[in-house]
Write a protein that holds these residues in place. Structure first.
Motif, PDB file in Angstrom:
ATOM      1  N   ARG A   1      62.585 126.583 -45.365  1.00  0.00           N
ATOM      2  CA  ARG A   1      62.176 125.436 -44.543  1.00  0.00           C
ATOM      3  C   ARG A   1      63.230 125.094 -43.490  1.00  0.00           C
ATOM      4  O   ARG A   1      62.883 124.664 -42.400  1.00  0.00           O
ATOM      5  CB  ARG A   1      61.919 124.211 -45.426  1.00  0.00           C
ATOM      6  CG  ARG A   1      60.548 124.257 -46.065  1.00  0.00           C
ATOM      7  CD  ARG A   1      60.257 123.057 -46.918  1.00  0.00           C
ATOM      8  NE  ARG A   1      60.157 121.832 -46.131  1.00  0.00           N
ATOM      9  CZ  ARG A   1      59.588 120.728 -46.560  1.00  0.00           C
ATOM     10  NH1 ARG A   1      59.052 120.690 -47.771  1.00  0.00           N
ATOM     11  NH2 ARG A   1      59.550 119.652 -45.813  1.00  0.00           N
TER      12      ARG A   1
ATOM     13  N   LEU B   1      66.231 128.352 -38.549  1.00  0.00           N
ATOM     14  CA  LEU B   1      65.724 128.257 -37.179  1.00  0.00           C
ATOM     15  C   LEU B   1      64.866 129.461 -36.805  1.00  0.00           C
ATOM     16  O   LEU B   1      64.329 129.508 -35.695  1.00  0.00           O
ATOM     17  CB  LEU B   1      66.899 128.189 -36.192  1.00  0.00           C
ATOM     18  CG  LEU B   1      67.924 127.082 -36.410  1.00  0.00           C
ATOM     19  CD1 LEU B   1      69.063 127.210 -35.413  1.00  0.00           C
ATOM     20  CD2 LEU B   1      67.262 125.724 -36.317  1.00  0.00           C
TER      21      LEU B   1
ATOM     22  N   ASP C   1      55.530 126.312 -35.694  1.00  0.00           N
ATOM     23  CA  ASP C   1      55.566 125.589 -34.422  1.00  0.00           C
ATOM     24  C   ASP C   1      54.265 124.825 -34.175  1.00  0.00           C
ATOM     25  O   ASP C   1      54.270 123.728 -33.627  1.00  0.00           O
ATOM     26  CB  ASP C   1      55.841 126.539 -33.255  1.00  0.00           C
ATOM     27  CG  ASP C   1      57.266 127.072 -33.268  1.00  0.00           C
ATOM     28  OD1 ASP C   1      58.143 126.441 -33.879  1.00  0.00           O
ATOM     29  OD2 ASP C   1      57.493 128.132 -32.653  1.00  0.00           O
TER      30      ASP C   1
ATOM     31  N   ASN D   1      53.913 122.241 -37.971  1.00  0.00           N
ATOM     32  CA  ASN D   1      55.164 121.606 -38.401  1.00  0.00           C
ATOM     33  C   ASN D   1      55.587 122.285 -39.707  1.00  0.00           C
ATOM     34  O   ASN D   1      54.769 122.904 -40.390  1.00  0.00           O
ATOM     35  CB  ASN D   1      55.121 120.058 -38.462  1.00  0.00           C
ATOM     36  CG  ASN D   1      54.429 119.486 -39.689  1.00  0.00           C
ATOM     37  OD1 ASN D   1      54.563 119.980 -40.800  1.00  0.00           O
ATOM     38  ND2 ASN D   1      53.680 118.403 -39.470  1.00  0.00           N
ATOM     39  N   ILE D   2      56.852 122.157 -40.045  1.00  0.00           N
ATOM     40  CA  ILE D   2      57.388 122.936 -41.170  1.00  0.00           C
ATOM     41  C   ILE D   2      56.792 122.514 -42.510  1.00  0.00           C
ATOM     42  O   ILE D   2      56.527 123.353 -43.363  1.00  0.00           O
ATOM     43  CB  ILE D   2      58.943 122.920 -41.188  1.00  0.00           C
ATOM     44  CG1 ILE D   2      59.489 123.877 -42.260  1.00  0.00           C
ATOM     45  CG2 ILE D   2      59.493 121.526 -41.355  1.00  0.00           C
ATOM     46  CD1 ILE D   2      59.103 125.337 -42.098  1.00  0.00           C
TER      47      ILE D   2
ATOM     48  N   HIS E   1      62.218 133.103 -33.413  1.00  0.00           N
ATOM     49  CA  HIS E   1      62.796 131.756 -33.489  1.00  0.00           C
ATOM     50  C   HIS E   1      61.685 130.710 -33.486  1.00  0.00           C
ATOM     51  O   HIS E   1      60.651 130.883 -32.845  1.00  0.00           O
ATOM     52  CB  HIS E   1      63.770 131.509 -32.325  1.00  0.00           C
ATOM     53  CG  HIS E   1      65.162 131.955 -32.611  1.00  0.00           C
ATOM     54  ND1 HIS E   1      65.720 133.078 -32.038  1.00  0.00           N
ATOM     55  CD2 HIS E   1      66.114 131.428 -33.425  1.00  0.00           C
ATOM     56  CE1 HIS E   1      66.956 133.230 -32.491  1.00  0.00           C
ATOM     57  NE2 HIS E   1      67.222 132.244 -33.329  1.00  0.00           N
ATOM     58  N   ARG E   2      61.935 129.615 -34.201  1.00  0.00           N
ATOM     59  CA  ARG E   2      60.995 128.505 -34.296  1.00  0.00           C
ATOM     60  C   ARG E   2      61.240 127.568 -33.105  1.00  0.00           C
ATOM     61  O   ARG E   2      62.187 126.808 -33.089  1.00  0.00           O
ATOM     62  CB  ARG E   2      61.194 127.774 -35.618  1.00  0.00           C
ATOM     63  CG  ARG E   2      60.975 128.679 -36.824  1.00  0.00           C
ATOM     64  CD  ARG E   2      61.402 127.991 -38.104  1.00  0.00           C
ATOM     65  NE  ARG E   2      61.195 128.870 -39.254  1.00  0.00           N
ATOM     66  CZ  ARG E   2      61.520 128.533 -40.500  1.00  0.00           C
ATOM     67  NH1 ARG E   2      62.055 127.349 -40.755  1.00  0.00           N
ATOM     68  NH2 ARG E   2      61.310 129.381 -41.501  1.00  0.00           N
TER      69      ARG E   2
ATOM     70  N   SER F   1      59.838 124.903 -32.125  1.00  0.00           N
ATOM     71  CA  SER F   1      59.698 123.456 -32.334  1.00  0.00           C
ATOM     72  C   SER F   1      60.947 122.832 -32.963  1.00  0.00           C
ATOM     73  O   SER F   1      61.040 121.619 -33.080  1.00  0.00           O
ATOM     74  CB  SER F   1      58.477 123.169 -33.219  1.00  0.00           C
ATOM     75  OG  SER F   1      58.618 123.830 -34.479  1.00  0.00           O
ATOM     76  N   PHE F   2      61.906 123.665 -33.372  1.00  0.00           N
ATOM     77  CA  PHE F   2      63.126 123.157 -33.995  1.00  0.00           C
ATOM     78  C   PHE F   2      64.133 122.786 -32.903  1.00  0.00           C
ATOM     79  O   PHE F   2      64.349 123.553 -31.966  1.00  0.00           O
ATOM     80  CB  PHE F   2      63.718 124.203 -34.948  1.00  0.00           C
ATOM     81  CG  PHE F   2      63.042 124.251 -36.294  1.00  0.00           C
ATOM     82  CD1 PHE F   2      61.659 124.155 -36.416  1.00  0.00           C
ATOM     83  CD2 PHE F   2      63.786 124.396 -37.454  1.00  0.00           C
ATOM     84  CE1 PHE F   2      61.037 124.200 -37.655  1.00  0.00           C
ATOM     85  CE2 PHE F   2      63.172 124.439 -38.696  1.00  0.00           C
ATOM     86  CZ  PHE F   2      61.798 124.339 -38.805  1.00  0.00           C
TER      87      PHE F   2
ATOM     88  N   LYS G   1      64.675 124.507 -29.223  1.00  0.00           N
ATOM     89  CA  LYS G   1      64.122 123.797 -28.060  1.00  0.00           C
ATOM     90  C   LYS G   1      65.195 123.595 -27.008  1.00  0.00           C
ATOM     91  O   LYS G   1      64.976 123.838 -25.829  1.00  0.00           O
ATOM     92  CB  LYS G   1      63.632 122.410 -28.504  1.00  0.00           C
ATOM     93  CG  LYS G   1      62.178 122.273 -28.722  1.00  0.00           C
ATOM     94  CD  LYS G   1      61.910 120.794 -28.992  1.00  0.00           C
ATOM     95  CE  LYS G   1      60.462 120.574 -29.285  1.00  0.00           C
ATOM     96  NZ  LYS G   1      60.185 119.221 -29.712  1.00  0.00           N
TER      97      LYS G   1
END
Length: 188
Positions: free
Chosen positions: A11, A14, A70, A73-74, A175-176, A178-179, A183
């Motif tokens: 969770r 990144l 993304d 949400n996680i 890569h995520r 939304s993190f 971002k």
């Protein structure tokens, strides 16, 4: 009653998928040393990873991708991965014990959320180990593709080394976005 344990790993990182597992243990074939995966050494987790797959009545591993994280949400992606793992079991349980304080929606059986369940229930401990080892293996594989990021060492977590690698090499598809730190690196 057939009870499955479900848990996730990944969770906080990144990068990469969030991985979940579901396990139904065999009461006639106990596994010694099950515990929260974070409390076990890597060597012990690897040994138990194989033993769980050999001795459990049923087990399944599923994931939700960085893109799904993304989009949803996680938390929701973690619950989706756990639901997928339970649904992929060869034997459907009558009840599911989930580590955490929320249960996946849409399961066809009763489900209880248990905070700290990975240290309290062997089924959840087993799921925790399968998820953690699988996710670690994914990060080792990602490290082979992108050695400049050091994924084998930090497993994608937001460490100083990871931030420095992002600053120097940019963001990769896994890569995520939304993190926060990703971002920021993308200027979003």
């Amino acid at each position: 009653m057939l009870v499955a344990g479900a848990d996730e790993a990944g969770r906080g990182p990144l990068v990469g998928s969030v991985v979940a597992a579901a396990v139904i243990l065999d009461p006639n074939n106990p596994i010694e040393g099950l515990n929260d995966s974070k409390k076990l050494t890597e060597k012990k987790r690897e040994k138990l990873f194989i033993e769980i797959q050999e001795k459990a009545l049923a087990w399944a591993i599923a994931e939700a991708s960085a893109a799904e994280i993304d989009e949803l949400n996680i938390l929701q992606a973690s619950l989706l991965a756990m639901r997928r793992a339970v649904e992929q079991l060869d034997i459907q349980p009558e009840h599911v014990l989930v580590d955490g304080n929320k249960v996946p929606q849409g399961l066809q059986m009763g489900c209880d959320a248990i905070v700290g369940g990975d240290a309290l229930h062997a089924e959840i401990s087993a799921a925790s180990i399968l998820a953690k080892v699988t996710r670690d293996h994914q990060m080792i594989e990602l490290d082979r593709q992108y050695p400049q990021f050091g994924f084998a060492k930090h497993k994608g977590y937001p460490t100083k080394a990871h931030f420095e690698a992002i600053a120097e090499h940019g963001v990769i598809d896994q890569h995520r976005r939304s993190f926060g730190p990703v971002k920021k690196a993308l200027g979003l």
